[in-house]
Scaffold this motif. Sequence first.
Motif, PDB file in Angstrom:
ATOM      1  N   LYS A  20      16.316  22.549 -11.154  1.00 56.56           N
ATOM      2  CA  LYS A  20      17.560  23.112 -10.621  1.00 56.56           C
ATOM      3  C   LYS A  20      17.297  24.097  -9.467  1.00 56.56           C
ATOM      4  O   LYS A  20      16.162  24.371  -9.114  1.00 56.56           O
ATOM      5  CB  LYS A  20      18.321  23.797 -11.759  1.00 56.56           C
ATOM      6  N   CYS A  23      16.355  27.929 -11.291  1.00 55.43           N
ATOM      7  CA  CYS A  23      15.571  28.057 -12.531  1.00 55.43           C
ATOM      8  C   CYS A  23      14.721  26.793 -12.673  1.00 55.43           C
ATOM      9  O   CYS A  23      14.810  25.890 -11.861  1.00 55.43           O
ATOM     10  CB  CYS A  23      16.491  28.236 -13.740  1.00 55.43           C
ATOM     11  N   CYS A  25      14.868  24.564 -15.100  1.00 59.25           N
ATOM     12  CA  CYS A  25      15.485  23.494 -15.891  1.00 59.25           C
ATOM     13  C   CYS A  25      15.459  22.183 -15.120  1.00 59.25           C
ATOM     14  O   CYS A  25      15.551  22.177 -13.893  1.00 59.25           O
ATOM     15  CB  CYS A  25      16.941  23.824 -16.197  1.00 59.25           C
ATOM     16  N   ILE A  38      19.272  23.517 -20.081  1.00 60.53           N
ATOM     17  CA  ILE A  38      19.857  24.833 -19.769  1.00 60.53           C
ATOM     18  C   ILE A  38      18.887  25.962 -20.140  1.00 60.53           C
ATOM     19  O   ILE A  38      17.962  25.767 -20.926  1.00 60.53           O
ATOM     20  CB  ILE A  38      21.194  25.063 -20.525  1.00 60.53           C
ATOM     21  N   CYS A  39      19.105  27.117 -19.537  1.00 61.36           N
ATOM     22  CA  CYS A  39      18.302  28.298 -19.844  1.00 61.36           C
ATOM     23  C   CYS A  39      19.165  29.524 -19.536  1.00 61.36           C
ATOM     24  O   CYS A  39      20.271  29.392 -18.994  1.00 61.36           O
ATOM     25  CB  CYS A  39      17.017  28.294 -19.012  1.00 61.36           C
ATOM     26  N   CYS A  42      20.671  29.581 -15.829  1.00 56.56           N
ATOM     27  CA  CYS A  42      21.767  28.721 -15.376  1.00 56.56           C
ATOM     28  C   CYS A  42      23.020  28.815 -16.244  1.00 56.56           C
ATOM     29  O   CYS A  42      24.057  28.271 -15.875  1.00 56.56           O
ATOM     30  CB  CYS A  42      21.316  27.278 -15.166  1.00 56.56           C
TER      31      CYS A  42
HETATM   32 ZN   LIG Z   1      18.208  26.813 -16.241  1.00 55.40          ZN
END
Ligand SMILES: [Zn+2]
Length: 490
Positions: A20, A23, A25, A38-39, A42
């Motif tokens: 992304k 990040c 991800c 996801i993290c 984000c």
């Molecule tokens: Zn993320």
Amino acid sequence: MEYQPIIGLEIHSELKTQTKMFCDCLNDPEEKHPNTNICPVCVGHPGTLPVANLKAVEAVLKLGFALNSRIPKDSKFDRKNYFYPDLPKGYQISQYDKPLALGGALEIKNQKSNIKIRITRIHLEEDTARLQHSEDGKSSLVDFNRAGVPLMELVTEPDLRNAEDTVKFAKELQLILRYLEISDADMEKGQFRVEVNISLSPENPNNKSQIPNKLGTKVEIKNLNSFRVVGEAIDYEIRRQGEALEKGEVLKQETRGWDDAKKRTVSQRSKEDSHDYRYFPEPDLPLLDLTKLDLEAIKVSVPELPAQKRIRFAKEYGLSDLQTEILIGDRWLAKFFEESMSEFKLQIPNPKSQTLVNYLTSDLMGLMNKEGVKLSELKINPEDFSELVFMVEQGELSSRMAKNILLEMYKTGLDPHEIIKEQGISQVSDRGAIELVVKEVIDANPKAVADYKKGKENALAFLMGQSMAKLKGQGNPKVLIQTLKKIINL
Ligand SMILES: [Zn+2]
């Protein structure tokens, strides 16, 4: 009063980077499980810090070079503030006054002439999450897999005047993104989104310049999810605004959407101005010093673009506009064609490309379209494909036999000689057997024979077809045609 439609575009395209925008991800548009990639960054948890993805920056610069834009020395990220459930931070990281690329142009050809559409800017931002609304309209779900995916935004000057050219421009840009391999730009999957700004300007017949001297009220149309809809929405909006102005109504500056069932645009909200977003510099990301990147390497990574390929294909291979468009429309297809042609040239000096193009665009593409196979997954290589076409051209294979062999090649990836050997496909080349059939056909078709003697070449093709049918498509075409001519001229 006459009005001139003034159209500009804002096009968003998701970039196909590994990860992304801010990040680590995965950026995976095929991910079916919601909220997998996801993290904390984000999904907008407080206290997290974004780190810019340089691959996404390079992808936008590549497009900038392809469109002859100016690449500034530095570039900056800004916060665009607005509230919506798909944006947990309450702001989107975007770019305001220092985008990655400025200016440039893309030329398209319409029926009358070449027109140049100027590019205002290209910048980078992050995509939002995806909302899914329940059917009863009582609840909504949020999927953050898309949140933070790198999104390129390209803005044009208002240089377009009608639906047809606008669609052409958008299609050409989509093709360029694919040639550059920076985005799949699939409109159905929402990877390529076209927004249209449209106003009607009182026409001044003396104004020959590209820039209208008076602008009308600008309306923005969003959520146009196919090229067809882009065209229909523009045509509708030109009519709607024209009729309103005729009645003396004052048009509202607003954002409209498209109702595909009713075939009309509908008002969604009044248009925001940029001050509504309260842009300010993103404090968590440093100024991007673009001079530190290897700009030269990015520039030379721009491949031959569709416009250049179009000119070269027409000149080098003598193809029709339609054939050229089919081949150019897919980077893989164009490559497969060229590789097949160069193999073909090793066998015949100055070969004609027609047979090869026909077998490629109708027979082979037909097989692939039926099963949804992509060219990149194709088992046939250009060398074997050109070998098959060569045998047809030499009259060693009838077209019916060639089609059967092509089907086998498509299924197995074997070369045509192997298939002929393995399947024991035998051709009737025995002159005695062919003469017998040819005599029968000639006796049964005295009119065609007479026509041929008068110089009608079609008649020979007819006799040839009749003879081939009797031989169940397995006659050697070369021997067959020689025998026909010989016997008729006796
Ligand atoms: Zn993320």
